[in-house]
Design a protein around this motif. Structure first.
Motif, mmCIF file in Angstrom:
data_model
loop_
_atom_site.group_PDB
_atom_site.id
_atom_site.type_symbol
_atom_site.label_atom_id
_atom_site.label_comp_id
_atom_site.label_asym_id
_atom_site.label_seq_id
_atom_site.Cartn_x
_atom_site.Cartn_y
_atom_site.Cartn_z
ATOM 1 N N ALA A 48 0.779 -1.169 0.030
ATOM 2 C CA ALA A 48 -0.035 0.131 0.078
ATOM 3 C C ALA A 48 0.841 1.403 0.129
ATOM 4 N N ASN A 52 0.322 3.830 -2.680
ATOM 5 C CA ASN A 52 -0.007 5.120 -2.260
ATOM 6 C C ASN A 52 1.006 6.335 -2.962
ATOM 7 N N ALA A 81 -10.095 8.445 -2.548
ATOM 8 C CA ALA A 81 -10.133 7.030 -1.552
ATOM 9 C C ALA A 81 -10.730 5.805 -2.255
ATOM 10 N N GLU A 85 -8.744 2.476 -3.019
ATOM 11 C CA GLU A 85 -8.922 1.063 -2.354
ATOM 12 C C GLU A 85 -9.140 -0.015 -3.455
ATOM 13 N N LEU A 89 -7.170 -3.558 -3.753
ATOM 14 C CA LEU A 89 -7.954 -4.606 -3.443
ATOM 15 C C LEU A 89 -7.667 -5.679 -4.678
ATOM 16 N N ASP A 111 -11.288 -8.553 3.075
ATOM 17 C CA ASP A 111 -10.683 -7.508 2.264
ATOM 18 C C ASP A 111 -11.736 -6.564 2.107
ATOM 19 N N VAL A 115 -11.415 -2.660 3.188
ATOM 20 C CA VAL A 115 -11.529 -1.728 2.560
ATOM 21 C C VAL A 115 -12.518 -0.580 2.951
ATOM 22 N N TYR A 118 -10.376 1.302 5.580
ATOM 23 C CA TYR A 118 -9.320 2.224 4.757
ATOM 24 C C TYR A 118 -10.129 3.200 4.011
ATOM 25 N N LEU A 119 -11.172 3.092 3.469
ATOM 26 C CA LEU A 119 -12.153 4.166 2.820
ATOM 27 C C LEU A 119 -12.304 5.089 3.806
#
Length: 146
Positions: A48, A52, A81, A85, A89, A111, A115, A118-119
């Motif tokens: 990530a 990112n 976002a 994600e 994924l 997952d 997600v 993390y969103l």
């Protein structure tokens, strides 16, 4: 645009705080061993982090090309976002299924929970980061009247 040092601070802060919340959260919610989920979380954090860094550069360049600026409204932050994600994924789903020895469907469900976390986390973190470390205003040449 943000400097490389600023992007590095953003990425490391995002991943470190996210890891702490995720490892302890999954341990408490799903009763999984911290070592099992911790190793997976660290691998995902590395993935990530790289994703990112490059994703944000590409997103900003695309915004700058399309709109001429990089100020992100709330709607743009939401889109930012969500796209991030879904890309993550796609990368992490097979790894999760293999590591946890679960089906792709079970990995997808787990997952998707990550997600959703993390969103929300990415949205809140980025809003807070923009407030604490605002984007420097670039000096544009004055426009000439025709």
């Amino acid at each position: 645009m943000r400097t490389k040092l600023d992007r590095l601070r953003h990425t490391i802060g995002f991943e470190a705080l996210g890891l702490i919340i995720l490892i302890f959260g999954i341990n408490q919610l799903l009763n999984m061993e911290m070592s099992q989920i911790g190793i997976l979380a660290i691998v995902f954090s590395i993935i990530a982090t790289v994703w990112n860094y490059y994703y944000n550069i590409l997103f900003d360049k695309a915004m700058l090309k399309k709109t001429g600026q990089i100020h992100k409204t709330t709607i743009v932050r939401i889109a930012h976002a969500i796209i991030f994600e879904f890309g993550l994924l796609f990368i992490t789903l097979p790894i999760m299924a293999w590591w946890l020895k679960i089906s792709l469907l079970d990995a997808l469900i787990l997952d998707l929970g990550m997600v959703i976390f993390y969103l929300v986390y990415a949205f809140v973190y980025n809003l807070a980061y923009d407030k604490v470390f605002p984007i420097p205003q670039s000096k544009l040449p004055p426009t000439q009247s025709s």
